[in-house]
Design a protein around this motif. Structure first.
Motif, PDB file in Angstrom:
ATOM      1  N   ILE A 197      20.102 -49.539   2.209  1.00  0.00           N
ATOM      2  CA  ILE A 197      19.298 -48.551   1.507  1.00  0.00           C
ATOM      3  C   ILE A 197      19.728 -48.492   0.044  1.00  0.00           C
ATOM      4  O   ILE A 197      20.910 -48.364  -0.255  1.00  0.00           O
ATOM      5  CB  ILE A 197      19.442 -47.176   2.166  1.00  0.00           C
ATOM      6  N   GLN A 198      18.771 -48.589  -0.835  1.00  0.00           N
ATOM      7  CA  GLN A 198      19.023 -48.536  -2.270  1.00  0.00           C
ATOM      8  C   GLN A 198      18.064 -47.533  -2.905  1.00  0.00           C
ATOM      9  O   GLN A 198      16.915 -47.418  -2.490  1.00  0.00           O
ATOM     10  CB  GLN A 198      18.811 -49.895  -2.930  1.00  0.00           C
ATOM     11  N   GLU A 199      18.533 -46.848  -3.921  1.00  0.00           N
ATOM     12  CA  GLU A 199      17.679 -45.948  -4.675  1.00  0.00           C
ATOM     13  C   GLU A 199      18.374 -45.551  -5.963  1.00  0.00           C
ATOM     14  O   GLU A 199      19.592 -45.699  -6.094  1.00  0.00           O
ATOM     15  CB  GLU A 199      17.333 -44.696  -3.861  1.00  0.00           C
ATOM     16  N   ASN A 200      17.597 -45.086  -6.920  1.00  0.00           N
ATOM     17  CA  ASN A 200      18.196 -44.513  -8.117  1.00  0.00           C
ATOM     18  C   ASN A 200      17.297 -43.417  -8.662  1.00  0.00           C
ATOM     19  O   ASN A 200      16.078 -43.443  -8.504  1.00  0.00           O
ATOM     20  CB  ASN A 200      18.478 -45.594  -9.169  1.00  0.00           C
ATOM     21  N   TYR A 201      17.944 -42.432  -9.273  1.00  0.00           N
ATOM     22  CA  TYR A 201      17.267 -41.319  -9.912  1.00  0.00           C
ATOM     23  C   TYR A 201      17.637 -41.343 -11.389  1.00  0.00           C
ATOM     24  O   TYR A 201      18.799 -41.592 -11.743  1.00  0.00           O
ATOM     25  CB  TYR A 201      17.708 -39.984  -9.292  1.00  0.00           C
ATOM     26  N   SER A 202      16.679 -41.085 -12.255  1.00  0.00           N
ATOM     27  CA  SER A 202      16.970 -41.119 -13.689  1.00  0.00           C
ATOM     28  C   SER A 202      16.187 -40.040 -14.426  1.00  0.00           C
ATOM     29  O   SER A 202      15.151 -39.560 -13.955  1.00  0.00           O
ATOM     30  CB  SER A 202      16.638 -42.495 -14.276  1.00  0.00           C
ATOM     31  N   LEU A 203      16.705 -39.671 -15.578  1.00  0.00           N
ATOM     32  CA  LEU A 203      16.087 -38.645 -16.402  1.00  0.00           C
ATOM     33  C   LEU A 203      16.406 -38.926 -17.859  1.00  0.00           C
ATOM     34  O   LEU A 203      17.537 -39.285 -18.199  1.00  0.00           O
ATOM     35  CB  LEU A 203      16.619 -37.259 -16.011  1.00  0.00           C
ATOM     36  N   LEU A 204      15.402 -38.773 -18.720  1.00  0.00           N
ATOM     37  CA  LEU A 204      15.592 -38.948 -20.156  1.00  0.00           C
ATOM     38  C   LEU A 204      15.771 -37.586 -20.813  1.00  0.00           C
ATOM     39  O   LEU A 204      14.969 -36.674 -20.602  1.00  0.00           O
ATOM     40  CB  LEU A 204      14.393 -39.669 -20.772  1.00  0.00           C
ATOM     41  N   ILE A 205      16.824 -37.458 -21.604  1.00  0.00           N
ATOM     42  CA  ILE A 205      17.111 -36.219 -22.328  1.00  0.00           C
ATOM     43  C   ILE A 205      17.117 -36.533 -23.821  1.00  0.00           C
ATOM     44  O   ILE A 205      17.795 -37.478 -24.245  1.00  0.00           O
ATOM     45  CB  ILE A 205      18.477 -35.634 -21.924  1.00  0.00           C
ATOM     46  N   PRO A 206      16.378 -35.803 -24.639  1.00  0.00           N
ATOM     47  CA  PRO A 206      16.397 -36.067 -26.083  1.00  0.00           C
ATOM     48  C   PRO A 206      17.819 -36.022 -26.636  1.00  0.00           C
ATOM     49  O   PRO A 206      18.565 -35.078 -26.362  1.00  0.00           O
ATOM     50  CB  PRO A 206      15.536 -34.934 -26.653  1.00  0.00           C
ATOM     51  N   ALA A 207      18.185 -37.038 -27.400  1.00  0.00           N
ATOM     52  CA  ALA A 207      19.542 -37.114 -27.947  1.00  0.00           C
ATOM     53  C   ALA A 207      19.854 -35.942 -28.869  1.00  0.00           C
ATOM     54  O   ALA A 207      21.018 -35.549 -29.018  1.00  0.00           O
ATOM     55  CB  ALA A 207      19.734 -38.433 -28.689  1.00  0.00           C
ATOM     56  N   LYS A 208      18.812 -35.366 -29.467  1.00  0.00           N
ATOM     57  CA  LYS A 208      19.032 -34.249 -30.387  1.00  0.00           C
ATOM     58  C   LYS A 208      19.552 -32.995 -29.687  1.00  0.00           C
ATOM     59  O   LYS A 208      19.997 -32.052 -30.353  1.00  0.00           O
ATOM     60  CB  LYS A 208      17.732 -33.926 -31.126  1.00  0.00           C
ATOM     61  N   ARG A 209      19.520 -32.985 -28.346  1.00  0.00           N
ATOM     62  CA  ARG A 209      20.060 -31.842 -27.612  1.00  0.00           C
ATOM     63  C   ARG A 209      21.585 -31.850 -27.566  1.00  0.00           C
ATOM     64  O   ARG A 209      22.205 -30.877 -27.163  1.00  0.00           O
ATOM     65  CB  ARG A 209      19.516 -31.808 -26.181  1.00  0.00           C
ATOM     66  N   PHE A 210      22.176 -32.966 -27.976  1.00  0.00           N
ATOM     67  CA  PHE A 210      23.637 -33.082 -27.964  1.00  0.00           C
ATOM     68  C   PHE A 210      24.190 -33.045 -29.386  1.00  0.00           C
ATOM     69  O   PHE A 210      23.544 -33.529 -30.322  1.00  0.00           O
ATOM     70  CB  PHE A 210      24.072 -34.389 -27.292  1.00  0.00           C
ATOM     71  N   LYS A 211      25.380 -32.498 -29.521  1.00  0.00           N
ATOM     72  CA  LYS A 211      26.050 -32.547 -30.812  1.00  0.00           C
ATOM     73  C   LYS A 211      26.395 -33.997 -31.145  1.00  0.00           C
ATOM     74  O   LYS A 211      26.621 -34.808 -30.249  1.00  0.00           O
ATOM     75  CB  LYS A 211      27.324 -31.698 -30.783  1.00  0.00           C
ATOM     76  N   SER A 212      26.457 -34.299 -32.417  1.00  0.00           N
ATOM     77  CA  SER A 212      26.668 -35.682 -32.847  1.00  0.00           C
ATOM     78  C   SER A 212      28.023 -36.239 -32.421  1.00  0.00           C
ATOM     79  O   SER A 212      28.190 -37.452 -32.294  1.00  0.00           O
ATOM     80  CB  SER A 212      26.535 -35.782 -34.372  1.00  0.00           C
ATOM     81  N   ASN A 213      28.979 -35.347 -32.171  1.00  0.00           N
ATOM     82  CA  ASN A 213      30.321 -35.812 -31.803  1.00  0.00           C
ATOM     83  C   ASN A 213      30.531 -35.921 -30.296  1.00  0.00           C
ATOM     84  O   ASN A 213      31.635 -36.195 -29.826  1.00  0.00           O
ATOM     85  CB  ASN A 213      31.387 -34.883 -32.394  1.00  0.00           C
ATOM     86  N   VAL A 214      29.467 -35.721 -29.508  1.00  0.00           N
ATOM     87  CA  VAL A 214      29.579 -35.844 -28.053  1.00  0.00           C
ATOM     88  C   VAL A 214      29.314 -37.296 -27.661  1.00  0.00           C
ATOM     89  O   VAL A 214      28.228 -37.828 -27.903  1.00  0.00           O
ATOM     90  CB  VAL A 214      28.582 -34.916 -27.338  1.00  0.00           C
ATOM     91  N   SER A 215      30.305 -37.937 -27.059  1.00  0.00           N
ATOM     92  CA  SER A 215      30.187 -39.347 -26.684  1.00  0.00           C
ATOM     93  C   SER A 215      29.466 -39.498 -25.353  1.00  0.00           C
ATOM     94  O   SER A 215      29.329 -38.541 -24.574  1.00  0.00           O
ATOM     95  CB  SER A 215      31.573 -39.987 -26.591  1.00  0.00           C
ATOM     96  N   ASP A 216      29.020 -40.718 -25.075  1.00  0.00           N
ATOM     97  CA  ASP A 216      28.387 -40.995 -23.784  1.00  0.00           C
ATOM     98  C   ASP A 216      29.377 -40.803 -22.645  1.00  0.00           C
ATOM     99  O   ASP A 216      29.002 -40.394 -21.542  1.00  0.00           O
ATOM    100  CB  ASP A 216      27.835 -42.419 -23.765  1.00  0.00           C
TER     101      ASP A 216
END
Length: 288
Positions: A80-99
């Motif tokens: 069984i394989q599956e994945n869930y994903s979501l796109l979040i606008p990068a502007k919602r994060f502070k510039s100093n927050v790393s991946d």
């Protein structure tokens, strides 16, 4: 994913703690009540943004050939394989927050959230471990051609406060006796030295990720959960906007054959539960 809640449905005979309970009131009653409760909670509180998530019936690229999967289930995989994903606008994060920090927030939210609480409590109180650590260490040792020490299993994390929102669990971390951190984008050279030489042959995402192996022959299922954070640009009208993509990918199968479980009657509940877990991870990112 194949969590212990799903295992309770497809392999009740392997879980002694749950057997008496399901025999008394019926396992489908338990499933129905649990699913209904989660749904009512989601609708009434509007805390879970899972309606925005995209589900695909396949693992993220390279996941089924990953190093952790090769350890718990070597060979071909038709599980069984599956994945869930979501796109979040990068502007919602502070510039100093790393991946890496975003990934850590998701990991903490996933394992600390309301949806995982029943499973977490069961793992803490159960007289057995979900994951066969001895089998994993044996597999690692059999593939090592050097005198390098075997993987050190530490720390063992039994409390959600021990999961950092700043950095992901290190290699060898064991969460709630069931989820072993066996690969990530933040491995140090010293940590790589604890792994077999063929580790480098397995595909890895080119972005931030962490992968947890779980399961064993005793449960009749093995697999891994991979969390990923990547960046992508999306063209909208005349502008291009950067988004942060969060992905939860899961692979599971029978340990010896690589096949899917014979029973899949609880697929609807399983998908709902997976979405709740993913949503807890997203909420962990956005609410920190």
């Amino acid at each position: 994913m194949r969590s212990i809640l799903h295992l309770l449905v497809i392999h009740p005979s392997s879980l002694r703690l749950y057997l008496a309970f399901t025999m008394a009131i019926g396992r489908w009653t338990v499933i129905s009540c649990t699913a209904a409760s989660l749904t009512v909670f989601a609708i009434s509180t509007r805390l879970l943004p899972f309606h925005q998530a995209r589900r695909e019936p396949s693992a993220s690229p390279g996941h089924k050939e990953s190093f952790p999967i090769s350890i718990v289930a070597p060979g071909q995989h038709r599980g069984i394989q599956e994945n869930y994903s979501l796109l979040i606008p990068a502007k919602r994060f502070k510039s100093n927050v790393s991946d890496e920090e975003i990934l850590a927030r998701f990991t903490k939210g996933f394992f600390s959230g309301l949806a995982f609480t029943p499973e977490r409590l069961l793992l803490i109180t159960a007289p057995f471990r979900l994951t066969d650590i001895s089998a994993i260490k044996t597999a690692l040792g059999s593939r090592s051609h050097t005198s390098t020490p075997s993987l050190v299993i530490e720390p063992e994390i039994w409390d959600t406060s021990s999961i950092s929102p700043k950095s992901t669990p290190s290699l060898g971390s064991l969460l709630f006796g069931g989820f072993l951190a066996l690969d990530s984008s933040s491995l140090t050279q010293a940590q790589r030295d604890q792994l077999p030489g063929d580790y480098i042959r397995h595909p890895k995402p080119p972005h931030a990720f962490i992968e947890f192996a779980w399961g064993g022959e005793g449960l009749g299922l093995v697999g891994s959960h991979r969390f990923e954070v990547s960046r992508q640009e999306v063209k909208q009208a005349a502008e291009t906007e950067e988004f942060v993509k969060i992905t939860f990918s899961s692979v599971s199968c029978k340990p010896k054959t690589g096949l899917a479980p014979a029973e899949s009657l609880a697929l609807g509940f399983h998908i709902l539960y997976s979405r709740f877990l993913f949503s807890d991870g997203i909420r962990g990112i956005l609410n920190y």
